[in-house]
Design a protein around this motif. Structure first.
Motif, PDB file in Angstrom:
ATOM      1  N   LYS A  42       0.833  -1.217   0.000  1.00  0.00           N
ATOM      2  CA  LYS A  42       0.000   0.000   0.000  1.00  0.00           C
ATOM      3  C   LYS A  42       0.861   1.259   0.000  1.00  0.00           C
ATOM      4  CE  LYS A  42      -1.994  -1.115   3.922  1.00  0.00           C
ATOM      5  NZ  LYS A  42      -1.325  -2.403   4.223  1.00  0.00           N
ATOM      6  N   SER A  43       1.734   1.363   1.019  1.00  0.00           N
ATOM      7  CA  SER A  43       2.537   2.590   1.148  1.00  0.00           C
ATOM      8  C   SER A  43       3.425   2.790  -0.066  1.00  0.00           C
ATOM      9  CB  SER A  43       3.405   2.540   2.411  1.00  0.00           C
ATOM     10  OG  SER A  43       2.572   2.496   3.542  1.00  0.00           O
ATOM     11  N   THR A  44       3.972   1.694  -0.569  1.00  0.00           N
ATOM     12  CA  THR A  44       4.832   1.785  -1.753  1.00  0.00           C
ATOM     13  C   THR A  44       4.049   2.406  -2.911  1.00  0.00           C
ATOM     14  OG1 THR A  44       6.085  -0.134  -1.028  1.00  0.00           O
ATOM     15  CG2 THR A  44       6.233   0.428  -3.357  1.00  0.00           C
ATOM     16  N   LEU A  46      -3.973   9.607   1.738  1.00  0.00           N
ATOM     17  CA  LEU A  46      -3.824   9.452   3.182  1.00  0.00           C
ATOM     18  C   LEU A  46      -3.412   8.021   3.490  1.00  0.00           C
ATOM     19  CD1 LEU A  46      -7.239  11.179   4.079  1.00  0.00           C
ATOM     20  CD2 LEU A  46      -5.010  12.284   3.789  1.00  0.00           C
ATOM     21  N   ASP A  47      -2.211   7.866   4.054  1.00  0.00           N
ATOM     22  CA  ASP A  47      -1.692   6.524   4.326  1.00  0.00           C
ATOM     23  C   ASP A  47      -1.952   6.163   5.785  1.00  0.00           C
ATOM     24  OD1 ASP A  47      -0.446   4.108   4.099  1.00  0.00           O
ATOM     25  OD2 ASP A  47       1.503   4.894   3.447  1.00  0.00           O
ATOM     26  N   GLU A  48      -2.917   5.304   6.008  1.00  0.00           N
ATOM     27  CA  GLU A  48      -3.318   4.834   7.344  1.00  0.00           C
ATOM     28  C   GLU A  48      -3.547   6.011   8.304  1.00  0.00           C
ATOM     29  OE1 GLU A  48      -2.802   1.237   8.548  1.00  0.00           O
ATOM     30  OE2 GLU A  48      -1.735   0.430   6.821  1.00  0.00           O
ATOM     31  N   PRO A  49      -4.490   6.894   7.977  1.00  0.00           N
ATOM     32  CA  PRO A  49      -4.633   8.123   8.762  1.00  0.00           C
ATOM     33  C   PRO A  49      -5.182   7.926  10.170  1.00  0.00           C
ATOM     34  CG  PRO A  49      -6.360   7.989   7.126  1.00  0.00           C
ATOM     35  CD  PRO A  49      -5.415   6.864   6.835  1.00  0.00           C
ATOM     36  N   PRO A  92       1.653  11.169   4.918  1.00  0.00           N
ATOM     37  CA  PRO A  92       2.399   9.902   4.877  1.00  0.00           C
ATOM     38  C   PRO A  92       2.085   9.024   6.086  1.00  0.00           C
ATOM     39  CG  PRO A  92       3.863  11.814   4.697  1.00  0.00           C
ATOM     40  CD  PRO A  92       2.527  12.315   5.123  1.00  0.00           C
ATOM     41  N   GLU A  93       2.459   7.763   5.950  1.00  0.00           N
ATOM     42  CA  GLU A  93       2.338   6.814   7.053  1.00  0.00           C
ATOM     43  C   GLU A  93       3.081   7.379   8.270  1.00  0.00           C
ATOM     44  OE1 GLU A  93       4.157   3.099   5.933  1.00  0.00           O
ATOM     45  OE2 GLU A  93       2.495   2.011   6.805  1.00  0.00           O
ATOM     46  N   ASN A  94       2.531   7.206   9.438  1.00  0.00           N
ATOM     47  CA  ASN A  94       3.133   7.665  10.696  1.00  0.00           C
ATOM     48  C   ASN A  94       3.234   9.187  10.815  1.00  0.00           C
ATOM     49  OD1 ASN A  94       3.514   4.957  11.359  1.00  0.00           O
ATOM     50  ND2 ASN A  94       5.485   4.950  10.302  1.00  0.00           N
TER      51      ASN A  94
HETATM   52 MG   LIG Z   1       2.146   1.057   4.826  1.00  0.00          MG
END
Ligand SMILES: [Mg+2]
Ligand SMILES: Nc1ncnc2c1ncn2[C@@H]1O[C@H](COP(=O)(O)OP(=O)(O)OP(=O)(O)O)[C@@H](O)[C@H]1O
Length: 312
Positions: free
Chosen positions: A40-42, A156-159, A80-82
């Motif tokens: 996903k993030s990639t 939105l990556d894992e918001p 981004p994630e985190n």
């Molecule tokens: Mg990810």
């Protein structure tokens, strides 16, 4: 409009994203769902032109992410994630800094700050240090940063990762609010998260697309099974049940004195409860219990994303 065409990303020997293609229509909220390590993030990092693909292309409004990364960053807001933030800065300083990087300064900054802090519910904390904010408010700050330049696309990556249930509801509502005006791609490894926010979802597993559609479409195309558990008395011969429908199977029968436990299985699209009831009445069997277990969306997600070897 986002077009992903035969996208592949390798990290050394590892293929993180494996020849995936899909489109995101304008105004859509697309959920990008998959277990940890699915890619996903990639994919999102390539979409936002922070990573280059090994093969394939992504077009954002017909601009190729490889050739037009500066213009693409103007139309995309990215969380981004985190959610990387600068903990020593105040919310105000952080937003002023990230806005300045995008060339929004002076009066334009002041006007937009008012709009964004209202939208993201940041008014009460604008002078607070980021390190002193709760996670929910940090996430709001990250979202404020992502929408500050009023992009038409939000990624939105894992918001909502790491938020408590109340904060999750607040951030989901905020995302839905933003989704009224923008195209949103939101990733998560949690089905409920995507179910609650997205119009459509893509399930990604081991770098490949396992399903793409609305929840109803995905459930419909998925060959789910219903199991009907029965407890009946005085049913000596259960073979009439197997004649009720060609797709019905008797998967288990177990006798305990006059009581017989029977498990029937048939596709989700059928509902054979009435037929079973009538069959029992006609033969003077007494039904003590009848319960239906259907493959749920959770089961479907688990089955679609099970890794080889059986671990989900
Ligand atoms: Mg990810
Ligand atoms: N910079 C990197 N170098 C090497 N391997 C990487 C790198 N980034 C990701 N990977 C690997 O690529 C695969 C896909 O990772 P990715 O971060 O895209 O998954 P994800 O779906 O976002 O997972 P998660 O839900 O855990 O965030 C994983 O196996 C991961 O270990």
């Amino acid at each position: 409009m986002i077009k992903v065409e035969h996208l592949t990303k390798n990290y050394g020997n590892l293929t993180a994203v494996d020849d995936i293609s899909f489109e995101v229509r304008d105004g859509e909220i697309l959920g990008f769902l998959g277990p940890n390590g699915a890619g996903k993030s990639t994919t999102l990092r390539i979409m936002t032109s922070y990573l280059t693909p090994t093969a394939g292309n992504i077009y954002i409004n017909d601009m190729n992410v490889l050739d037009d990364s500066l213009n693409i960053r103007k139309v995309i807001g990215y969380l981004p994630e985190n959610n990387p933030l600068y903990p020593e800065m105040t919310v105000y300083d952080f937003l002023r800094f990230t806005a300045a990087v995008r060339g929004i300064e002076g009066n334009a900054f002041t006007i937009r700050l008012k709009e964004v802090s209202e939208l993201c519910g940041l008014k009460g904390v604008i002078q607070k240090k980021i390190s002193e904010l709760s996670k929910g408010y940090r996430q709001r700050t990250g979202l404020a940063q992502a929408i500050f330049h009023n992009p038409e696309i939000l990624i939105l990556d894992e918001p909502t990762t790491g938020l408590d249930p109340n904060q999750i509801v607040e951030i989901r509502n905020l995302i839905k609010q933003l989704g009224k005006e923008k195209t949103v791609v939101i990733s998560s490894h949690i089905l409920q998260e995507i179910q609650a926010t997205a119009d459509r979802m893509i399930i990604i597993n081991q770098g490949k697309i396992a399903a793409d559609g609305t929840i109803d479409e995905i459930m419909g195309s998925f060959m789910g099974l219903t199991r009907l558990h029965l407890e009946v008395e005085n049913a000596d011969d259960v073979s009439p049940l197997s004649k009720l429908h060609p797709d019905l199977k008797i998967v288990e029968t177990l006798s305990n004195g006059p009581v017989r436990k029977i498990v029937l299985e048939y596709p989700n699209k059928l509902d054979l409860r009435k037929d079973v009831f009538k069959c029992a009445v006609a033969r003077k069997w007494e039904i003590l219990e009848m319960t239906r277990h259907r493959t749920s969306l959770e089961d479907m997600f688990r089955i679609l994303t099970v890794k080889e070897g059986g671990e989900a």
